[in-house]
Design a protein around this motif. Structure first.
Motif, PDB file in Angstrom:
ATOM      1  N   PHE A  13     -97.596  11.798 -46.035  1.00  0.00           N
ATOM      2  CA  PHE A  13     -96.580  11.483 -45.030  1.00  0.00           C
ATOM      3  C   PHE A  13     -95.180  11.645 -45.608  1.00  0.00           C
ATOM      4  CE2 PHE A  13     -93.982   8.295 -42.705  1.00  0.00           C
ATOM      5  CZ  PHE A  13     -94.036   8.907 -41.461  1.00  0.00           C
ATOM      6  N   LYS A  14     -94.992  11.169 -46.851  1.00  0.00           N
ATOM      7  CA  LYS A  14     -93.691  11.324 -47.502  1.00  0.00           C
ATOM      8  C   LYS A  14     -93.356  12.802 -47.701  1.00  0.00           C
ATOM      9  CE  LYS A  14     -93.084   8.996 -51.244  1.00  0.00           C
ATOM     10  NZ  LYS A  14     -93.146   8.154 -52.449  1.00  0.00           N
ATOM     11  N   ALA A  15     -94.339  13.584 -48.099  1.00  0.00           N
ATOM     12  CA  ALA A  15     -94.108  15.023 -48.292  1.00  0.00           C
ATOM     13  C   ALA A  15     -93.741  15.683 -46.965  1.00  0.00           C
ATOM     14  CB  ALA A  15     -95.354  15.677 -48.887  1.00  0.00           C
ATOM     15  N   PHE A  16     -94.409  15.251 -45.887  1.00  0.00           N
ATOM     16  CA  PHE A  16     -94.095  15.785 -44.559  1.00  0.00           C
ATOM     17  C   PHE A  16     -92.655  15.461 -44.167  1.00  0.00           C
ATOM     18  CE2 PHE A  16     -93.842  14.672 -40.003  1.00  0.00           C
ATOM     19  CZ  PHE A  16     -94.001  15.941 -39.469  1.00  0.00           C
ATOM     20  N   LEU A  17     -92.240  14.230 -44.388  1.00  0.00           N
ATOM     21  CA  LEU A  17     -90.892  13.813 -44.020  1.00  0.00           C
ATOM     22  C   LEU A  17     -89.825  14.489 -44.869  1.00  0.00           C
ATOM     23  CD1 LEU A  17     -91.235   9.986 -43.352  1.00  0.00           C
ATOM     24  CD2 LEU A  17     -91.000  11.833 -41.694  1.00  0.00           C
ATOM     25  N   MET A  18     -90.154  14.802 -46.098  1.00  0.00           N
ATOM     26  CA  MET A  18     -89.160  15.365 -46.997  1.00  0.00           C
ATOM     27  C   MET A  18     -89.022  16.884 -46.861  1.00  0.00           C
ATOM     28  SD  MET A  18     -87.958  12.685 -48.036  1.00  0.00           S
ATOM     29  CE  MET A  18     -86.718  13.328 -49.103  1.00  0.00           C
ATOM     30  N   ARG A  19     -89.846  17.506 -46.048  1.00  0.00           N
ATOM     31  CA  ARG A  19     -89.682  18.941 -45.812  1.00  0.00           C
ATOM     32  C   ARG A  19     -88.339  19.180 -45.156  1.00  0.00           C
ATOM     33  NH1 ARG A  19     -95.032  20.595 -42.768  1.00  0.00           N
ATOM     34  NH2 ARG A  19     -96.465  19.736 -44.261  1.00  0.00           N
ATOM     35  N   ASN A  21     -87.332  21.327 -42.892  1.00  0.00           N
ATOM     36  CA  ASN A  21     -87.276  21.549 -41.453  1.00  0.00           C
ATOM     37  C   ASN A  21     -87.440  20.257 -40.665  1.00  0.00           C
ATOM     38  OD1 ASN A  21     -89.949  21.280 -42.139  1.00  0.00           O
ATOM     39  ND2 ASN A  21     -90.631  23.121 -41.075  1.00  0.00           N
ATOM     40  N   VAL A  22     -88.171  19.280 -41.171  1.00  0.00           N
ATOM     41  CA  VAL A  22     -88.328  18.013 -40.459  1.00  0.00           C
ATOM     42  C   VAL A  22     -87.017  17.234 -40.483  1.00  0.00           C
ATOM     43  CG1 VAL A  22     -89.541  15.796 -40.440  1.00  0.00           C
ATOM     44  CG2 VAL A  22     -90.797  17.895 -40.897  1.00  0.00           C
ATOM     45  N   VAL A  23     -86.371  17.209 -41.629  1.00  0.00           N
ATOM     46  CA  VAL A  23     -85.087  16.517 -41.736  1.00  0.00           C
ATOM     47  C   VAL A  23     -84.042  17.208 -40.857  1.00  0.00           C
ATOM     48  CG1 VAL A  23     -83.242  15.869 -43.332  1.00  0.00           C
ATOM     49  CG2 VAL A  23     -85.626  15.627 -44.029  1.00  0.00           C
ATOM     50  N   VAL A  29     -81.736  16.398 -33.456  1.00  0.00           N
ATOM     51  CA  VAL A  29     -82.015  15.523 -32.314  1.00  0.00           C
ATOM     52  C   VAL A  29     -80.927  14.469 -32.170  1.00  0.00           C
ATOM     53  CG1 VAL A  29     -83.604  13.747 -31.465  1.00  0.00           C
ATOM     54  CG2 VAL A  29     -84.492  15.920 -32.283  1.00  0.00           C
ATOM     55  N   VAL A  30     -80.515  13.873 -33.283  1.00  0.00           N
ATOM     56  CA  VAL A  30     -79.479  12.839 -33.231  1.00  0.00           C
ATOM     57  C   VAL A  30     -78.152  13.430 -32.764  1.00  0.00           C
ATOM     58  CG1 VAL A  30     -78.108  11.264 -34.655  1.00  0.00           C
ATOM     59  CG2 VAL A  30     -80.585  11.375 -34.950  1.00  0.00           C
TER      60      VAL A  30
END
Length: 156
Positions: A13-19, A21-23, A29-30
């Motif tokens: 999950f941490k690896a997914f969030l740190m990619r 493109n996700v960031v 979005v914000v």
């Protein structure tokens, strides 16, 4: 055993969030949500009054009756209404948003990235020229050494 599974899920999950493109997506979005408020204010504060010069100030009030007499509002309305004013307002909001995003964010970023790419290619090109030049110099040195060696053997 369950701790290892939880750790691996957490690490994934941490690896997914740190990619990247996700960031980037989260930031987009914000910014998009904040920007939507600005565009909605422009539509309500500028576009609607301009439209109001020709009719009503609220685009949502523009509609057409498709079937039957259209009376009342909300749950007590009769007939079938086409709320084309709401669609027009949403379309204007989208067009304004897309225009501003393109000209203030996409176009400058594309220009910046193309300049960076041109600089990178220029650096690579100059680096290749330097390498070729150095190779030529080394070949000349080799040839000169071979010529000296050859002339030295003829004397002795």
């Amino acid at each position: 055993m369950s701790e290892k599974k939880q750790i691996s899920v957490w690490e994934g999950f941490k690896a997914f969030l740190m990619r990247g493109n996700v960031v980037d997506l989260a930031v987009a979005v914000v910014i998009g949500a904040a920007f939507t408020n600005i565009v909605n204010s422009v539509v309500k504060g500028i576009i609607n009054p301009v439209v109001g010069a020709f009719g009503t100030k609220n685009l949502d009030s523009y509609n057409s009756c498709l079937k039957g007499p259209c009376t009342g509002t909300g749950d007590h309305a009769t007939g079938i209404r086409i709320l084309w004013g709401s669609v027009l307002g949403a379309t204007l909001t989208f067009l304004i948003t897309a225009t501003v995003v393109y000209f203030l964010m996409v176009l400058p970023m594309a220009r910046y990235l193309s300049r960076q790419e041109a600089r990178r290619k220029a650096r690579e090109g100059s680096h290749e020229v330097i390498e070729v030049t150095e190779l030529e110099v080394l070949k000349e040195i080799r040839d000169a050494l071979l010529a000296q060696r050859g002339s030295g053997h003829g004397r002795g």
